[in-house]
Design an enzyme around this catalytic site. Structure first.
Site, PDB file in Angstrom:
ATOM      1  N   SER A   1      66.512 136.438 -16.109  1.00 32.26           N
ATOM      2  CA  SER A   1      65.266 136.121 -16.805  1.00 32.26           C
ATOM      3  C   SER A   1      64.585 134.917 -16.154  1.00 32.26           C
ATOM      4  O   SER A   1      65.224 133.879 -15.930  1.00 32.26           O
ATOM      5  CB  SER A   1      65.595 135.822 -18.267  1.00 32.26           C
ATOM      6  OG  SER A   1      64.432 135.441 -18.950  1.00 32.26           O
TER       7      SER A   1
ATOM      8  N   CYS B   1      69.935 130.193 -30.533  1.00 30.75           N
ATOM      9  CA  CYS B   1      69.628 131.389 -31.300  1.00 30.75           C
ATOM     10  C   CYS B   1      70.244 131.359 -32.680  1.00 30.75           C
ATOM     11  O   CYS B   1      69.864 132.132 -33.540  1.00 30.75           O
ATOM     12  CB  CYS B   1      70.113 132.618 -30.557  1.00 30.75           C
ATOM     13  SG  CYS B   1      69.465 132.629 -28.903  1.00 30.75           S
TER      14      CYS B   1
ATOM     15  N   GLN C   1      72.285 133.056 -17.285  1.00 33.78           N
ATOM     16  CA  GLN C   1      72.578 131.634 -17.058  1.00 33.78           C
ATOM     17  C   GLN C   1      73.017 131.314 -15.626  1.00 33.78           C
ATOM     18  O   GLN C   1      73.226 130.137 -15.303  1.00 33.78           O
ATOM     19  CB  GLN C   1      73.655 131.138 -18.044  1.00 33.78           C
ATOM     20  CG  GLN C   1      73.140 130.946 -19.463  1.00 33.78           C
ATOM     21  CD  GLN C   1      72.058 129.877 -19.591  1.00 33.78           C
ATOM     22  OE1 GLN C   1      71.886 129.024 -18.722  1.00 33.78           O
ATOM     23  NE2 GLN C   1      71.320 129.924 -20.679  1.00 33.78           N
TER      24      GLN C   1
ATOM     25  N   HIS D   1      62.452 132.518 -17.050  1.00 32.68           N
ATOM     26  CA  HIS D   1      62.246 131.183 -17.631  1.00 32.68           C
ATOM     27  C   HIS D   1      63.502 130.322 -17.659  1.00 32.68           C
ATOM     28  O   HIS D   1      63.443 129.141 -18.012  1.00 32.68           O
ATOM     29  CB  HIS D   1      61.621 131.294 -19.030  1.00 32.68           C
ATOM     30  CG  HIS D   1      62.553 131.737 -20.116  1.00 32.68           C
ATOM     31  ND1 HIS D   1      63.127 130.847 -20.991  1.00 32.68           N
ATOM     32  CD2 HIS D   1      63.019 132.956 -20.479  1.00 32.68           C
ATOM     33  CE1 HIS D   1      63.876 131.514 -21.861  1.00 32.68           C
ATOM     34  NE2 HIS D   1      63.833 132.803 -21.568  1.00 32.68           N
TER      35      HIS D   1
ATOM     36  N   GLY E   1      65.117 138.631 -20.640  1.00 30.56           N
ATOM     37  CA  GLY E   1      66.547 138.875 -20.534  1.00 30.56           C
ATOM     38  C   GLY E   1      67.021 139.749 -21.686  1.00 30.56           C
ATOM     39  O   GLY E   1      67.846 140.650 -21.511  1.00 30.56           O
TER      40      GLY E   1
ATOM     41  N   ASN F   1      76.041 130.581 -22.286  1.00 26.24           N
ATOM     42  CA  ASN F   1      74.912 129.694 -22.518  1.00 26.24           C
ATOM     43  C   ASN F   1      75.264 128.458 -23.330  1.00 26.24           C
ATOM     44  O   ASN F   1      74.622 127.435 -23.215  1.00 26.24           O
ATOM     45  CB  ASN F   1      73.770 130.462 -23.195  1.00 26.24           C
ATOM     46  CG  ASN F   1      74.256 131.347 -24.320  1.00 26.24           C
ATOM     47  OD1 ASN F   1      75.039 132.267 -24.109  1.00 26.24           O
ATOM     48  ND2 ASN F   1      73.812 131.053 -25.530  1.00 26.24           N
TER      49      ASN F   1
ATOM     50  N   THR G   1      52.420 148.122 -18.670  1.00 23.84           N
ATOM     51  CA  THR G   1      51.686 147.491 -17.559  1.00 23.84           C
ATOM     52  C   THR G   1      52.463 146.296 -17.030  1.00 23.84           C
ATOM     53  O   THR G   1      52.954 145.474 -17.804  1.00 23.84           O
ATOM     54  CB  THR G   1      50.283 147.056 -18.042  1.00 23.84           C
ATOM     55  OG1 THR G   1      49.588 148.225 -18.475  1.00 23.84           O
ATOM     56  CG2 THR G   1      49.504 146.373 -16.934  1.00 23.84           C
TER      57      THR G   1
END
Ligand code: PLP
Length: 389
Positions: free
Chosen positions: A198, A324, A178, A200, A70, A150, A236
């Site tokens: 994202s 964070c 979120q 996860h 993300g 979040n 990749t």
């Protein structure tokens, strides 16, 4: 007993996602950019995953770029758009409550000479749309507003903002990390040009994200390298990650309504009981439209970190403020923007529930938390000052 209430930081991967991913580490391991059959086989699976994701979001496969997170998607959207539209102006609009992946990126651009307007939120954490309207200038080239926060789970009126921004022909980026997987997210119906998500955060793997780039939106790439993703994002492909993220989104989509209802019931029960059992608390953003599993609780006259450590000792995993900012002990910028006094903001704990949480875990937390809070308050000079007043 153990209880994981930190699902806004990351989720446990769904077993069915893991099963889907395993062959892509073993048999179908080739590089999807390779021309041989092994590579093309991997490519077919990757493109099927892309189509699956696009169908759920109501977008075209050409409009989706895979990234590693993300954070990377937010960087690509913001840095890529301001570079591409540089000739048109140098003004960016965002909110005060964005995730650091957006906020620090824009702060960097501000240092480089871009002008930035930071839009306020009200005490419930909802964006001031009138202020946003007033801040739009001739030179505005990007508006970046998150979908759900979040820390508090508060949801912003993205479709309404999209309408305003679209009328002015300005690029609109939304950090939907979120909400994708939790709510119905249809970027094109919301007037969004760039949308980040994202894997996860919705029971998929870590290290894979994506960016929706609406057809016609110009974007300068931020990484240099190969020709992957139609030259928009070199590197990749993470095939197992991409396949896993698609599977995770598919499962979320199928089970979304039940998961939403279960999570909301648990969260609401948790909050109701907390209000009964613990004095002098605040539920942040409670009056706003919120994610079903997020509960931001301020325990007045305490430090969030000491609560977190005590709960951790009892097997309960939570976060104080935002994950964070947990290594610097500054009060949360989100809570301060909601005008929560700084001394109270410090005592905030985020409980973020997910689909694996049970009523038993909530009851365990409800049993553990009141004595923990009482114990800490008995040692708190601020609390004793309050009590003696
Ligand atoms: C977690 C999160 C991000 C960062 O995503 P990563 O994949 O962990 O880099 C960005 N925005 C919001 C709102 C988030 O919750």
């Amino acid at each position: 007993m153990e209880a994981y209430f930190d699902n806004n930081a990351t989720t446990r991967m769904d077993e069915r996602v893991l099963e889907t991913m395993l062959p892509f580490f073993k048999d179908v391991f080739a590089n999807p950019s390779s021309m041989h059959r092994k590579g093309q086989e991997a490519n077919v699976h990757m493109e099927k995953s892309r189509e699956k994701i696009c169908e759920i979001l109501g977008i075209e496969p050409l409009e989706l770029v895979f990234t590693a997170s993300g954070t990377e998607s937010n960087n690509l959207a913001i840095r890529g758009a301001v570079k591409a539209y540089k000739k048109r102006g140098n003004h960016i609009i965002t909110s005060r409550i964005e995730h650091p992946a957006v906020l620090t990126t824009i702060k960097e651009l501000e240092k480089e000479g871009y002008e930035v307007s930071y839009i306020d939120v009200d005490t419930n954490g909802v964006l001031d749309i009138e202020q946003l309207k007033k801040e739009i200038r001739e030179t505005t080239i990007l508006v970046s507003i998150m979908h759900a926060n979040n820390e508090t789970g508060v949801i912003q009126p993205i479709a309404e903002i999209g309408k305003i921004v679209k009328e002015k022909g300005i690029v609109f980026h939304v950090d939907a990390v979120q909400t994708v997987g939790k709510l119905e997210v249809k970027p094109k119906e919301m007037g969004v040009d760039l949308l980040t998500f994202s894997g996860h955060k919705f029971y998929g793997p870590k290290g894979v994200g994506a960016l929706f780039i609406k057809m016609g939106t110009r974007l300068t790439k931020i990484l240099t390298g190969g020709h992957q993703e139609r030259k928009r994002r070199p590197g990749t492909h993470n095939v197992p990650g991409i396949v896993g993220m698609a599977k995770a989104l598919e499962l979320c989509e199928m089970e979304r309504k039940e998961d939403y209802k279960r999570e909301k019931e648990l969260r609401d029960y948790f909050e109701e009981e907390m209000l009964k059992r613990v004095p002098e608390i605040m539920l942040n953003g409670k009056e706003a439209d919120r994610l079903p599993g997020t509960s931001s609780v301020t325990f007045k006259y305490l430090e969030g970190e000491s609560i977190l450590l005590r709960l951790d000792f009892k097997g309960i995993a939570v976060s104080s403020g935002s994950a964070c900012s947990s290594d610097d002990l500054k009060a949360s910028h989100v809570l301060l923007a909601m005008e929560i006094p700084i001394e109270f903001a410090h005592g905030t704990i985020r409980f973020s529930l997910g689909k694996y949480n049970t009523k038993e875990e909530i009851d365990y937390a409800l049993e553990v938390i009141p004595p923990v809070i009482e114990g800490l308050r008995n040692m708190s000079p601020l609390w004793n000052e309050f009590i003696n007043k």
